[in-house]
Design a protein around this motif. Structure first.
Motif, PDB file in Angstrom:
ATOM      1  N   GLN A  44       0.839  -1.195   0.000  1.00  6.65           N
ATOM      2  CA  GLN A  44       0.000   0.000   0.000  1.00  6.65           C
ATOM      3  C   GLN A  44       0.872   1.242   0.000  1.00  6.65           C
ATOM      4  OE1 GLN A  44      -2.921  -0.084   3.146  1.00  6.65           O
ATOM      5  NE2 GLN A  44      -3.207  -2.287   2.957  1.00  6.65           N
ATOM      6  N   PRO A  45       0.307   2.371  -0.427  1.00  4.75           N
ATOM      7  CA  PRO A  45       1.066   3.626  -0.355  1.00  4.75           C
ATOM      8  C   PRO A  45       1.354   3.985   1.097  1.00  4.75           C
ATOM      9  CG  PRO A  45      -0.982   3.905  -1.610  1.00  4.75           C
ATOM     10  CD  PRO A  45      -1.009   2.546  -1.019  1.00  4.75           C
ATOM     11  N   ALA A  46       2.468   4.653   1.341  1.00  2.00           N
ATOM     12  CA  ALA A  46       2.827   5.071   2.693  1.00  2.00           C
ATOM     13  C   ALA A  46       1.780   6.004   3.285  1.00  2.00           C
ATOM     14  CB  ALA A  46       4.196   5.741   2.680  1.00  2.00           C
ATOM     15  N   SER A  47       1.002   6.650   2.447  1.00  2.00           N
ATOM     16  CA  SER A  47      -0.020   7.583   2.920  1.00  2.00           C
ATOM     17  C   SER A  47      -1.313   6.895   3.352  1.00  2.00           C
ATOM     18  CB  SER A  47      -0.328   8.606   1.826  1.00  2.00           C
ATOM     19  OG  SER A  47      -0.796   7.929   0.663  1.00  2.00           O
ATOM     20  N   ALA A  53      -0.982   4.013  10.555  1.00  2.00           N
ATOM     21  CA  ALA A  53      -1.204   3.503  11.912  1.00  2.00           C
ATOM     22  C   ALA A  53      -0.034   2.643  12.378  1.00  2.00           C
ATOM     23  CB  ALA A  53      -2.504   2.702  11.956  1.00  2.00           C
ATOM     24  N   ILE A  54       0.459   1.786  11.510  1.00  2.00           N
ATOM     25  CA  ILE A  54       1.598   0.931  11.865  1.00  2.00           C
ATOM     26  C   ILE A  54       2.846   1.776  12.089  1.00  2.00           C
ATOM     27  CG2 ILE A  54       3.155  -0.863  11.008  1.00  2.00           C
ATOM     28  CD1 ILE A  54       0.698  -2.162   9.699  1.00  2.00           C
ATOM     29  N   PHE A  55       3.091   2.745  11.210  1.00  2.00           N
ATOM     30  CA  PHE A  55       4.246   3.624  11.371  1.00  2.00           C
ATOM     31  C   PHE A  55       4.170   4.378  12.702  1.00  2.00           C
ATOM     32  CE2 PHE A  55       5.709   4.341   6.694  1.00  2.00           C
ATOM     33  CZ  PHE A  55       6.110   3.029   6.631  1.00  2.00           C
ATOM     34  N   GLY A  59       6.884   4.079  15.581  1.00  2.00           N
ATOM     35  CA  GLY A  59       7.716   5.281  15.645  1.00  2.00           C
ATOM     36  C   GLY A  59       8.521   5.506  14.377  1.00  2.00           C
ATOM     37  N   ILE A  60       8.020   5.031  13.248  1.00  2.00           N
ATOM     38  CA  ILE A  60       8.713   5.200  11.964  1.00  2.00           C
ATOM     39  C   ILE A  60       8.256   6.506  11.322  1.00  2.00           C
ATOM     40  CG2 ILE A  60       9.052   4.255   9.648  1.00  2.00           C
ATOM     41  CD1 ILE A  60       8.405   1.484  10.847  1.00  2.00           C
ATOM     42  N   VAL A 102       6.952  -4.511   8.194  1.00  2.37           N
ATOM     43  CA  VAL A 102       6.834  -3.566   7.092  1.00  2.37           C
ATOM     44  C   VAL A 102       8.126  -3.581   6.285  1.00  2.37           C
ATOM     45  CG1 VAL A 102       5.203  -2.005   8.229  1.00  2.37           C
ATOM     46  CG2 VAL A 102       7.633  -1.571   8.440  1.00  2.37           C
ATOM     47  N   ALA A 103       8.013  -3.302   5.010  1.00  4.74           N
ATOM     48  CA  ALA A 103       9.154  -3.134   4.119  1.00  4.74           C
ATOM     49  C   ALA A 103       8.892  -1.844   3.338  1.00  4.74           C
ATOM     50  CB  ALA A 103       9.302  -4.324   3.188  1.00  4.74           C
ATOM     51  N   ILE A 104       9.847  -0.952   3.333  1.00  4.76           N
ATOM     52  CA  ILE A 104       9.644   0.394   2.797  1.00  4.76           C
ATOM     53  C   ILE A 104      10.300   0.540   1.430  1.00  4.76           C
ATOM     54  CG2 ILE A 104      10.069   2.851   3.251  1.00  4.76           C
ATOM     55  CD1 ILE A 104      10.077   2.128   6.242  1.00  4.76           C
ATOM     56  N   GLY A 105       9.626   1.294   0.544  1.00  4.27           N
ATOM     57  CA  GLY A 105      10.167   1.580  -0.776  1.00  4.27           C
ATOM     58  C   GLY A 105      10.107   0.379  -1.695  1.00  4.27           C
ATOM     59  N   CYS A 106       8.946  -0.221  -1.825  1.00  9.57           N
ATOM     60  CA  CYS A 106       8.804  -1.476  -2.574  1.00  9.57           C
ATOM     61  C   CYS A 106       8.446  -1.255  -4.040  1.00  9.57           C
ATOM     62  CB  CYS A 106       7.738  -2.347  -1.919  1.00  9.57           C
ATOM     63  SG  CYS A 106       8.145  -2.796  -0.217  1.00  9.57           S
TER      64      CYS A 106
END
Length: 113
Positions: A44-47, A53-55, A59-60, A102-106
């Motif tokens: 999903q988009p980071a937005s 909610a997970i971020f 604390g990401i 989570v994995a960022i920038g996929c």
């Protein structure tokens, strides 16, 4: 702390219920230079509200909300796809340092290439 984990588990389960369909377009798996290809239950988009909610719970903080984030991910082996194939979303991610949550920038990966 237990409340945060319970909330995180609830958000993760809700996210699984709305997992994205399997997409088979993207870069060849061999071009993933940031680590193993990941199989994520949802991308999903980071937005999105689930990712936000997970971020917040973890604390990401990220600057670019226009990147894709994989949720509930596990590394897969491209060689010998047999039992390690991905039935959800195969992606190559820039940051896999959150133990699969989570994995960022996929970027989508095509396992058939």
């Amino acid at each position: 702390m237990q409340f945060k984990l319970a909330t995180l588990a609830t958000v993760a389960l809700a996210t699984l219920a709305t997992a994205t369909p399997v997409r088979r377009t993207g870069i060849p798996a061999s071009q993933c230079s940031t680590g193993p290809v990941q199989c994520c239950n949802s991308v999903q988009p980071a937005s999105s509200s689930a990712v936000s909610a997970i971020f917040a719970l973890l604390g990401i903080v990220i600057q670019d909300l226009n990147i894709d984030v994989g949720l509930t991910c596990s590394p897969i082996s491209v060689i010998g796809l047999g039992s390690n194939s991905c039935t959800a979303q195969a992606v190559c991610c820039e940051d896999n340092s959150f133990k699969g949550l989570v994995a960022i920038g996929c970027t989508p990966v095509d396992l058939s290439l």
